[in-house]
Structures are given as C-alpha cells and as structure tokens.
Design a protein around this motif. Structure first.
Motif, PDB file in Angstrom:
ATOM      1  N   THR A  96       0.825  -1.208   0.000  1.00 33.00           N
ATOM      2  CA  THR A  96       0.000   0.000   0.000  1.00 33.00           C
ATOM      3  C   THR A  96       0.861   1.259   0.000  1.00 33.00           C
ATOM      4  N   ASN A  97       1.874   1.273   0.857  1.00 32.15           N
ATOM      5  CA  ASN A  97       2.741   2.448   0.937  1.00 32.15           C
ATOM      6  C   ASN A  97       3.588   2.612  -0.315  1.00 32.15           C
ATOM      7  N   ASN A  98       3.965   1.514  -0.948  1.00 30.07           N
ATOM      8  CA  ASN A  98       4.682   1.620  -2.221  1.00 30.07           C
ATOM      9  C   ASN A  98       3.791   2.194  -3.311  1.00 30.07           C
ATOM     10  N   PHE A  99       2.556   1.708  -3.386  1.00 36.16           N
ATOM     11  CA  PHE A  99       1.627   2.192  -4.406  1.00 36.16           C
ATOM     12  C   PHE A  99       1.277   3.661  -4.224  1.00 36.16           C
ATOM     13  N   PHE A 100       1.408   4.167  -3.007  1.00 38.65           N
ATOM     14  CA  PHE A 100       1.180   5.595  -2.793  1.00 38.65           C
ATOM     15  C   PHE A 100       2.091   6.439  -3.689  1.00 38.65           C
ATOM     16  N   GLY A 101       3.213   5.876  -4.099  1.00 42.16           N
ATOM     17  CA  GLY A 101       4.160   6.628  -4.919  1.00 42.16           C
ATOM     18  C   GLY A 101       3.629   7.021  -6.281  1.00 42.16           C
ATOM     19  N   VAL A 102       2.627   6.310  -6.777  1.00 41.26           N
ATOM     20  CA  VAL A 102       2.108   6.609  -8.114  1.00 41.26           C
ATOM     21  C   VAL A 102       0.608   6.916  -8.094  1.00 41.26           C
ATOM     22  N   ILE A 103       0.034   7.068  -6.912  1.00 39.93           N
ATOM     23  CA  ILE A 103      -1.398   7.356  -6.795  1.00 39.93           C
ATOM     24  C   ILE A 103      -1.591   8.788  -6.303  1.00 39.93           C
ATOM     25  N   PRO A 104      -2.109   9.670  -7.157  1.00 40.18           N
ATOM     26  CA  PRO A 104      -2.420  11.024  -6.680  1.00 40.18           C
ATOM     27  C   PRO A 104      -3.578  10.957  -5.678  1.00 40.18           C
ATOM     28  N   PRO A 105      -3.650  11.851  -4.710  1.00 36.49           N
ATOM     29  CA  PRO A 105      -2.736  12.980  -4.476  1.00 36.49           C
ATOM     30  C   PRO A 105      -1.569  12.621  -3.570  1.00 36.49           C
ATOM     31  N   MET A 106      -1.440  11.340  -3.161  1.00 35.52           N
ATOM     32  CA  MET A 106      -0.331  10.978  -2.286  1.00 35.52           C
ATOM     33  C   MET A 106       1.004  11.176  -3.004  1.00 35.52           C
ATOM     34  N   SER A 107       1.179  10.472  -4.111  1.00 38.67           N
ATOM     35  CA  SER A 107       2.352  10.621  -4.980  1.00 38.67           C
ATOM     36  C   SER A 107       3.670  10.591  -4.207  1.00 38.67           C
ATOM     37  N   PHE A 108       3.733   9.697  -3.244  1.00 40.66           N
ATOM     38  CA  PHE A 108       4.963   9.577  -2.446  1.00 40.66           C
ATOM     39  C   PHE A 108       5.044   8.172  -1.874  1.00 40.66           C
ATOM     40  N   PRO A 109       6.110   7.404  -2.206  1.00 43.59           N
ATOM     41  CA  PRO A 109       6.263   6.064  -1.624  1.00 43.59           C
ATOM     42  C   PRO A 109       6.853   6.167  -0.221  1.00 43.59           C
ATOM     43  N   THR A 110       6.069   5.813   0.780  1.00 42.15           N
ATOM     44  CA  THR A 110       6.505   5.978   2.171  1.00 42.15           C
ATOM     45  C   THR A 110       7.828   5.279   2.440  1.00 42.15           C
ATOM     46  N   MET A 111       8.062   4.145   1.791  1.00 41.11           N
ATOM     47  CA  MET A 111       9.272   3.374   2.052  1.00 41.11           C
ATOM     48  C   MET A 111      10.531   4.022   1.482  1.00 41.11           C
ATOM     49  N   SER A 112      10.385   5.165   0.813  1.00 41.90           N
ATOM     50  CA  SER A 112      11.571   5.900   0.381  1.00 41.90           C
ATOM     51  C   SER A 112      12.163   6.721   1.516  1.00 41.90           C
ATOM     52  N   ARG A 113      11.493   6.747   2.674  1.00 45.19           N
ATOM     53  CA  ARG A 113      12.062   7.295   3.896  1.00 45.19           C
ATOM     54  C   ARG A 113      12.677   6.141   4.671  1.00 45.19           C
ATOM     55  N   ILE A 114      13.979   6.166   4.871  1.00 37.27           N
ATOM     56  CA  ILE A 114      14.731   5.019   5.366  1.00 37.27           C
ATOM     57  C   ILE A 114      14.251   4.522   6.720  1.00 37.27           C
ATOM     58  N   GLY A 115      13.655   5.394   7.539  1.00 39.29           N
ATOM     59  CA  GLY A 115      13.214   4.973   8.866  1.00 39.29           C
ATOM     60  C   GLY A 115      12.164   3.879   8.834  1.00 39.29           C
ATOM     61  N   PHE A 116      11.275   3.913   7.838  1.00 38.54           N
ATOM     62  CA  PHE A 116      10.213   2.909   7.770  1.00 38.54           C
ATOM     63  C   PHE A 116      10.745   1.522   7.398  1.00 38.54           C
ATOM     64  N   PRO A 117      11.573   1.374   6.354  1.00 39.47           N
ATOM     65  CA  PRO A 117      12.167   0.057   6.093  1.00 39.47           C
ATOM     66  C   PRO A 117      13.010  -0.459   7.253  1.00 39.47           C
ATOM     67  N   ILE A 118      13.724   0.436   7.944  1.00 34.26           N
ATOM     68  CA  ILE A 118      14.524   0.001   9.093  1.00 34.26           C
ATOM     69  C   ILE A 118      13.617  -0.556  10.185  1.00 34.26           C
ATOM     70  N   ALA A 119      12.518   0.130  10.479  1.00 35.42           N
ATOM     71  CA  ALA A 119      11.601  -0.333  11.528  1.00 35.42           C
ATOM     72  C   ALA A 119      11.028  -1.707  11.186  1.00 35.42           C
ATOM     73  N   LEU A 120      10.604  -1.909   9.948  1.00 32.07           N
ATOM     74  CA  LEU A 120      10.047  -3.204   9.545  1.00 32.07           C
ATOM     75  C   LEU A 120      11.112  -4.289   9.573  1.00 32.07           C
ATOM     76  N   SER A 121      12.326  -3.959   9.162  1.00 28.50           N
ATOM     77  CA  SER A 121      13.420  -4.938   9.178  1.00 28.50           C
ATOM     78  C   SER A 121      13.779  -5.343  10.607  1.00 28.50           C
ATOM     79  N   LEU A 122      13.726  -4.390  11.523  1.00 27.83           N
ATOM     80  CA  LEU A 122      14.015  -4.708  12.924  1.00 27.83           C
ATOM     81  C   LEU A 122      12.956  -5.648  13.507  1.00 27.83           C
ATOM     82  N   ILE A 123      11.702  -5.465  13.100  1.00 23.32           N
ATOM     83  CA  ILE A 123      10.644  -6.377  13.546  1.00 23.32           C
ATOM     84  C   ILE A 123      10.955  -7.800  13.085  1.00 23.32           C
ATOM     85  N   VAL A 124      11.312  -7.937  11.805  1.00 27.41           N
ATOM     86  CA  VAL A 124      11.655  -9.258  11.266  1.00 27.41           C
ATOM     87  C   VAL A 124      12.880  -9.824  11.983  1.00 27.41           C
TER      88      VAL A 124
END
Length: 261
Positions: free
Chosen positions: A106-134
């Motif tokens: 969902t957050n990746n698709f935000f990158g190409v869906i207006p008006p969001m037009s921003f992939p949340t996972m391009s902010r390094i903190g979010f991938p780091i948080a998910l990776s730490l959970i794993v």
C-alpha cells in the motif's frame, strides 16, 4: 546541441533529497509531523477498512472484494509462508507476513497514486523499523525452539576443521546480526527512493520543457511519455519489492525454526 543551448539551466531545479523530507506540522526537527508519517497512518486505516469491508459478510461463493482479499492472502499464506517455512510451522507467522506485505504494498503504491504521490518506504526509517521487527522475530523464535546456546552454536556447520570454526562463526554472526536486517531495509528503501526521484525528474523536467516553448515542447512531450512508461514500470517494482521483502522475512524465519538449524 541546439536544444541544450536554448535551456536556461538556472531556471530549472532538479529534485533532490528535500523531496523526501516534507514536514507538514512543526519544525524541521525530530518532532515534526511529516507527509510520510501521515501516509503510513493512512495506509493502516485503509488496510484495516479494506479487510473489514471485504470479510464482514464472508460467503462460500465470494464476491469480488472477498475474492481479491483471499487471492492476496493466498499469495502470502501458500506462495510464501507455507512453501518456505513448511506446513508444520508456517501458520503462526502468516499474520505477520500478510501484514508486512499489504502495508508495504500500500505504501509503495502511494508513490504513483495522486494525491499521495509519495512512496513511504523511500524514507529510510520505515524500512529500518520493519526490518528490525523481522530481525527480532526470527532470532526470538529460533532461540525458543533450539535454546539460546543451541541457536548460536548452530551457526557453524558440523564437520568443519576446528581451526576454521572461529572464523566461520564470526562471519555467520555478522550475517545474522547485521547483514540481513541492513540489506533487507536498504533493498526496499533504495528501490523506492530511486524510482520516485526518477519519476519526479521526468515529470518536472518534462513540464519545464513543455512550458519553455520552441523545439523543447517536443522534447517535453517525449519526456512525459517516458514518465508514463516509468510509472507503469514502477508499479511492477513496487509490487515486487513488497513481495521480496516478505519472501526474505519468511526465509529468515524458516532458517531459524528449521530442525537442522
């Protein structure tokens, strides 16, 4: 050369890292409420609504909504968790893997869906948080199954010459404690960061040329065609990155709970 000569480079500012830091409330400090933060919260709300809306009236003959949800669930349950972790252990990890997949997607698709037009996972903190959970999950379940000593002892394959054991143990320890979570986070972040900045570059550069007049209008039109093609390609990349992240998470968990670990 004539096209280049007509461009005034100073009039166009290409996208940079400021594209990925967009505070909406507060200052530029750590307490700022940023656009990526709101998009992550929005994704959780949308995923929760989607699951409730499509499963509230479950039926043997599913409707389109239920069918779509079951198809995505089946990809994670059967195509990832069951195949990699095994039929005895997989079911307890399906909720985690399914949540990772749909939230990342969902957050990746935000990158190409207006008006969001921003992939949340391009902010390094979010991938780091998910990776730490794993990272926490696969170490904890591994130690619960094999014991603390047995889990770390099993990093070294049996049958190695004694002189090699310390070196192999050190390399495997670095892999488990550092390499896996770092590469898991950086792979997702790097693809989303690069894809977003390329699309922004094509769109803004194309608009600059379209509004510059002259022969640049043709170049701007071609650039926007490339932007459209890049957007379609980015949709595929966004799906694949969510899938790969979930696949690797399942693979790490599978290694931790395997009998021969």
């Amino acid at each position: 050369m004539s096209i280049v000569a007509t461009v005034a480079p100073a009039d166009y500012t290409p996208p940079g890292i400021e594209e990925f830091w967009q505070p909406l409330f507060g200052t530029d400090g750590p307490l700022a409420i940023t656009r990526p933060m709101l998009l992550m919260a929005l994704s959780v709300i949308l995923v929760a609504w989607w699951l409730l809306a499509t499963t509230r009236k479950k039926a043997v003959l599913p409707g389109r909504g239920q069918m779509g949800t079951e198809a995505i669930y089946g990809i994670v349950r059967n195509g990832i968790a069951k195949d990699l972790i095994g039929s005895r252990e997989f079911m307890r990890f399906v909720p985690l893997l399914f949540t990772l997949f749909v939230v990342i997607l969902t957050n990746n698709f935000f990158g190409v869906i207006p008006p969001m037009s921003f992939p949340t996972m391009s902010r390094i903190g979010f991938p780091i948080a998910l990776s730490l959970i794993v990272w926490v999950v696969f170490h904890v379940v591994g130690m619960k199954k094999h014991g603390f000593i047995g889990y770390w002892k099993s990093l070294v394959p049996s049958g190695l010459p004694k002189a090699m054991v310390p070196f192999i143990f050190f390399l495997e320890l670095i892999t488990d404690l550092f390499t896996r979570p770092v590469t898991l986070a950086l792979r997702l972040f790097g693809n989303m960061f690069a894809g977003h900045i390329l699309i922004v570059l094509f769109i803004t550069g194309g608009w600059y040329m379209l509004t510059s007049g002259g022969v640049l209008v043709i170049a701007g039109g071609v650039t926007w065609i490339f932007a459209f093609v890049m957007t379609l390609f980015e949709l595929l990349v966004e799906f694949l990155q969510a899938y790969v992240f979930t696949l690797l998470a399942a693979l790490y968990i599978a290694g931790a709970v395997a009998d021969e670990h």
